[in-house]
Motif scaffolding. Structure first.
Motif, PDB file in Angstrom:
ATOM      1  N   ASN A 194       0.809  -1.232   0.000  1.00 28.31           N
ATOM      2  CA  ASN A 194       0.000   0.000   0.000  1.00 28.31           C
ATOM      3  C   ASN A 194       0.837   1.273   0.000  1.00 28.31           C
ATOM      4  OD1 ASN A 194      -2.685  -1.279   0.498  1.00 28.31           O
ATOM      5  ND2 ASN A 194      -1.667  -1.955   2.371  1.00 28.31           N
ATOM      6  N   THR A 195       2.158   1.151   0.234  1.00 30.71           N
ATOM      7  CA  THR A 195       2.927   2.350   0.565  1.00 30.71           C
ATOM      8  C   THR A 195       2.888   3.440  -0.505  1.00 30.71           C
ATOM      9  OG1 THR A 195       5.000   3.147   1.469  1.00 30.71           O
ATOM     10  CG2 THR A 195       5.219   1.409  -0.163  1.00 30.71           C
ATOM     11  N   LEU A 196       2.987   3.054  -1.782  1.00 28.95           N
ATOM     12  CA  LEU A 196       2.989   4.083  -2.841  1.00 28.95           C
ATOM     13  C   LEU A 196       1.597   4.681  -2.999  1.00 28.95           C
ATOM     14  CD1 LEU A 196       5.270   2.232  -5.427  1.00 28.95           C
ATOM     15  CD2 LEU A 196       5.912   4.202  -4.002  1.00 28.95           C
ATOM     16  N   MET A 197       0.579   3.851  -2.925  1.00 34.58           N
ATOM     17  CA  MET A 197      -0.814   4.348  -3.013  1.00 34.58           C
ATOM     18  C   MET A 197      -1.111   5.300  -1.855  1.00 34.58           C
ATOM     19  SD  MET A 197      -3.083   1.060  -4.200  1.00 34.58           S
ATOM     20  CE  MET A 197      -2.341  -0.236  -3.218  1.00 34.58           C
ATOM     21  N   ASP A 198      -0.655   4.935  -0.650  1.00 35.89           N
ATOM     22  CA  ASP A 198      -0.854   5.805   0.522  1.00 35.89           C
ATOM     23  C   ASP A 198      -0.165   7.156   0.312  1.00 35.89           C
ATOM     24  OD1 ASP A 198      -2.173   3.748   1.810  1.00 35.89           O
ATOM     25  OD2 ASP A 198      -0.667   3.451   3.383  1.00 35.89           O
ATOM     26  N   ALA A 199       1.085   7.102  -0.150  1.00 41.88           N
ATOM     27  CA  ALA A 199       1.857   8.335  -0.304  1.00 41.88           C
ATOM     28  C   ALA A 199       1.237   9.235  -1.377  1.00 41.88           C
ATOM     29  CB  ALA A 199       3.307   7.995  -0.673  1.00 41.88           C
ATOM     30  N   TRP A 200       0.765   8.613  -2.456  1.00 48.68           N
ATOM     31  CA  TRP A 200       0.218   9.395  -3.575  1.00 48.68           C
ATOM     32  C   TRP A 200      -1.110  10.065  -3.196  1.00 48.68           C
ATOM     33  CZ3 TRP A 200       2.344  11.582  -7.456  1.00 48.68           C
ATOM     34  CH2 TRP A 200       1.592  12.022  -8.548  1.00 48.68           C
ATOM     35  N   ILE A 201      -1.979   9.349  -2.520  1.00 47.29           N
ATOM     36  CA  ILE A 201      -3.275   9.954  -2.157  1.00 47.29           C
ATOM     37  C   ILE A 201      -3.078  11.009  -1.060  1.00 47.29           C
ATOM     38  CG2 ILE A 201      -4.081   8.313  -0.381  1.00 47.29           C
ATOM     39  CD1 ILE A 201      -6.908   8.604  -1.786  1.00 47.29           C
ATOM     40  N   ARG A 202      -2.078  10.793  -0.219  1.00 51.53           N
ATOM     41  CA  ARG A 202      -1.770  11.768   0.831  1.00 51.53           C
ATOM     42  C   ARG A 202      -1.345  13.081   0.178  1.00 51.53           C
ATOM     43  NH1 ARG A 202       1.732   8.586   4.982  1.00 51.53           N
ATOM     44  NH2 ARG A 202      -0.079   7.230   4.965  1.00 51.53           N
ATOM     45  N   ARG A 203      -0.502  12.968  -0.830  1.00 49.88           N
ATOM     46  CA  ARG A 203      -0.016  14.176  -1.499  1.00 49.88           C
ATOM     47  C   ARG A 203      -1.140  14.876  -2.259  1.00 49.88           C
ATOM     48  NH1 ARG A 203       5.196  14.581  -5.363  1.00 49.88           N
ATOM     49  NH2 ARG A 203       6.191  14.673  -3.332  1.00 49.88           N
ATOM     50  N   HIS A 204      -1.989  14.125  -2.935  1.00 51.02           N
ATOM     51  CA  HIS A 204      -2.973  14.763  -3.831  1.00 51.02           C
ATOM     52  C   HIS A 204      -4.318  15.048  -3.205  1.00 51.02           C
ATOM     53  CE1 HIS A 204      -0.910  15.074  -7.650  1.00 51.02           C
ATOM     54  NE2 HIS A 204      -0.139  14.147  -7.108  1.00 51.02           N
ATOM     55  N   GLN A 205      -4.710  14.268  -2.215  1.00 50.72           N
ATOM     56  CA  GLN A 205      -6.042  14.451  -1.636  1.00 50.72           C
ATOM     57  C   GLN A 205      -5.984  14.694  -0.132  1.00 50.72           C
ATOM     58  OE1 GLN A 205      -9.150  12.594  -3.652  1.00 50.72           O
ATOM     59  NE2 GLN A 205      -7.900  13.524  -5.230  1.00 50.72           N
ATOM     60  N   PHE A 209      -5.244   7.116   3.302  1.00 52.61           N
ATOM     61  CA  PHE A 209      -5.183   5.985   2.354  1.00 52.61           C
ATOM     62  C   PHE A 209      -6.415   6.026   1.463  1.00 52.61           C
ATOM     63  CE2 PHE A 209      -7.148   4.270   6.186  1.00 52.61           C
ATOM     64  CZ  PHE A 209      -8.260   3.596   5.688  1.00 52.61           C
ATOM     65  N   ASP A 210      -6.381   5.239   0.418  1.00 55.70           N
ATOM     66  CA  ASP A 210      -7.434   5.221  -0.601  1.00 55.70           C
ATOM     67  C   ASP A 210      -8.531   4.249  -0.153  1.00 55.70           C
ATOM     68  OD1 ASP A 210      -8.894   5.316  -2.918  1.00 55.70           O
ATOM     69  OD2 ASP A 210      -7.297   4.537  -4.224  1.00 55.70           O
ATOM     70  N   LEU A 211      -9.528   4.771   0.549  1.00 60.40           N
ATOM     71  CA  LEU A 211     -10.563   3.931   1.150  1.00 60.40           C
ATOM     72  C   LEU A 211     -11.220   3.035   0.096  1.00 60.40           C
ATOM     73  CD1 LEU A 211     -12.091   3.399   3.862  1.00 60.40           C
ATOM     74  CD2 LEU A 211     -13.800   5.039   3.056  1.00 60.40           C
ATOM     75  N   ASP A 212     -11.133   1.738   0.331  1.00 56.56           N
ATOM     76  CA  ASP A 212     -11.678   0.704  -0.568  1.00 56.56           C
ATOM     77  C   ASP A 212     -11.078   0.744  -1.979  1.00 56.56           C
ATOM     78  OD1 ASP A 212     -13.233   0.124   1.621  1.00 56.56           O
ATOM     79  OD2 ASP A 212     -15.034   1.107   0.831  1.00 56.56           O
ATOM     80  N   GLY A 213     -10.082   1.579  -2.180  1.00 56.02           N
ATOM     81  CA  GLY A 213      -9.491   1.708  -3.520  1.00 56.02           C
ATOM     82  C   GLY A 213     -10.367   2.531  -4.454  1.00 56.02           C
TER      83      GLY A 213
END
Ligand SMILES: Nc1ncnc2c1ncn2[C@@H]1O[C@H](COP(=O)(O)OP(=O)(O)O)[C@@H](O)[C@H]1O
Ligand SMILES: [Mg+2]
Length: 375
Positions: A194-205, A209-213
């Motif tokens: 999840n680490t890259l997805m977490d970092a990316w959504i943190r930066r942009h939104q 984390f990306d709840l349920d994707g």
């Protein structure tokens, strides 16, 4: 009532909180009695993020953080026991993974550093505590990771079905569990979970984390970006191998985004696909006879990721460990409770075929509940 009560404490690279699990490990089983997640105070997360980013954090700062994290881990254990109504003296030992600050198993002087002081945990809880599980394996020539496969083999294997357990935390790792007891248990870190997805959504939104994707599912993955990321050497390396946020982080991602213009949600979809495809490739390459893939860790809640995993493994059912009655959120914390028991009983906790160690070794350092004995 008798039982072998052990308490596992775990916080992974996601730093989403300290997972605490009270487990009855009698009769070769792992029965989850109670669980609790304690969030880190935001200022501790800030300090941990800083320590992770600094190339050479000052030792004095790290010592302070080591104590602070230890106090938070002890707090997680104490809150769990209060919630469960179980007295500390009923618990044989705590197994505390700690918080990883560095993982450099391939350096000239290899090491893996987890903080969360064991003497602090044992003193505050009054329970003897095992910490520093990775060093003994590294000393034996191993990666010090992943360490959960031995637990997976002990409690999640089947003698009728070849299984793969996939733990999707910040980083993802697989454990190959052949039905035949004569076949070797293998496993390794596949790369980012999840680490890259977490970092990316943190930066942009600004979300943790990306709840349920949901955000990933609103985009579509970019084939060229995906192909470029898949050329990273880590994915081609033969196991044993392990990795962490030192390698897979936003600066790693930035290098692929130079000069390209892709909508942010498509990048999220691509990061999700990267996690799914690298896990699927690992299963196809190292465990082609798998009958069932069982997912645990926070990634099991990412509906889009679970769908992408299923699509990338069309011939193998991909489910969460819930389908065999095991709550996916607590497998890793239970593993460290089990590893504490292995230590107390003088039994090995590593699998050399997984970590690359020269031999099975007893993992961890023990802190007695009575601090006068810790000398
Ligand atoms: N409902 C959810 N939807 C999507 N992702 C989730 C959900 N719940 C948890 N996660 C993911 O799981 C991660 C935490 O997983 P965890 O197994 O605790 O990892 P770690 O071992 O690194 O702490 C979160 O950072 C998040 O990315
Ligand atoms: Mg976690």
């Amino acid at each position: 009532m008798t039982g072998a009560y052990y308490l596992g404490l775990m916080s992974g690279t996601s730093m989403d909180g300290i997972d605490a699990a009270l487990v009855d490990l009698s009769n070769g089983e792992a029965r989850l009695l109670a669980s609790h997640c304690r969030k880190y105070p935001p200022e501790v997360v800030d300090q941990l993020e800083r320590a992770l980013k600094l190339l050479e954090p000052r030792t004095a700062d790290l010592d302070e953080l080591d104590r602070l994290v230890g106090e938070n881990f002890a707090g997680a254990a104490i809150e769990l026991l209060a919630k469960a109504g179980v007295a500390a003296d009923r618990v044989t030992a705590i197994g505390s993974h700690g918080q990883t600050i560095r993982h450099e198993p391939d350096a000239d002087e290899p090491y893996s550093l987890q903080i969360g002081n064991g003497a602090v945990i044992s003193a505050l809880t009054g329970i003897e505590t095992v910490t520093d599980f990775r060093t003994a394996d590294i000393n034996a020539g191993g990666q010090g990771a992943p360490l959960v496969p031995a637990f997976h083999a002990a409690v999640l294997s089947s003698d009728t079905e070849n299984r793969v357990i996939v733990n999707i935390g910040g980083i993802a790792n697989i454990t190959v569990l052949p039905a035949s007891s004569s076949a070797a248990v293998t496993g390794f870190d596949t790369g980012p979970g999840n680490t890259l997805m977490d970092a990316w959504i943190r930066r942009h939104q600004g979300e943790q984390f990306d709840l349920d994707g949901a955000w990933a599912s609103s985009g579509k993955h970019d084939a060229r970006l995906l192909a470029a990321m898949l050329r990273d050497d880590y994915f081609r390396m033969a196991p044993p191998k392990s990795t962490g946020r030192e390698h897979f982080n936003l600066s790693w991602l930035s290098a692929f985004l130079q000069g390209v213009s892709i909508p942010a949600n498509d990048i999220q979809a691509t990061l999700c696909e990267l996690t799914a495809i690298t896990i699927a490739d690992a299963v196809e390459m190292h465990a082609p006879d798998t009958r069932r893939v069982l997912v645990c860790g926070g990634g099991a809640h990412n509906i889009h990721l679970m769908w992408r995993l299923n699509e990338n493994l069309p011939d193998i059912p991909v489910e969460t460990t819930q389908s065999i009655g095991v709550d996916p959120d607590w497998v890793e914390a239970c593993a460290f409770a089990w590893l504490a028991k292995q230590h107390i009983e003088g039994k090995p906790g590593n699998i050399p075929a997984v970590t690359g160690a020269g031999k099975p070794v007893v993992l961890g350092s023990l802190f007695k509940a009575d601090a006068t004995q810790n000398r």
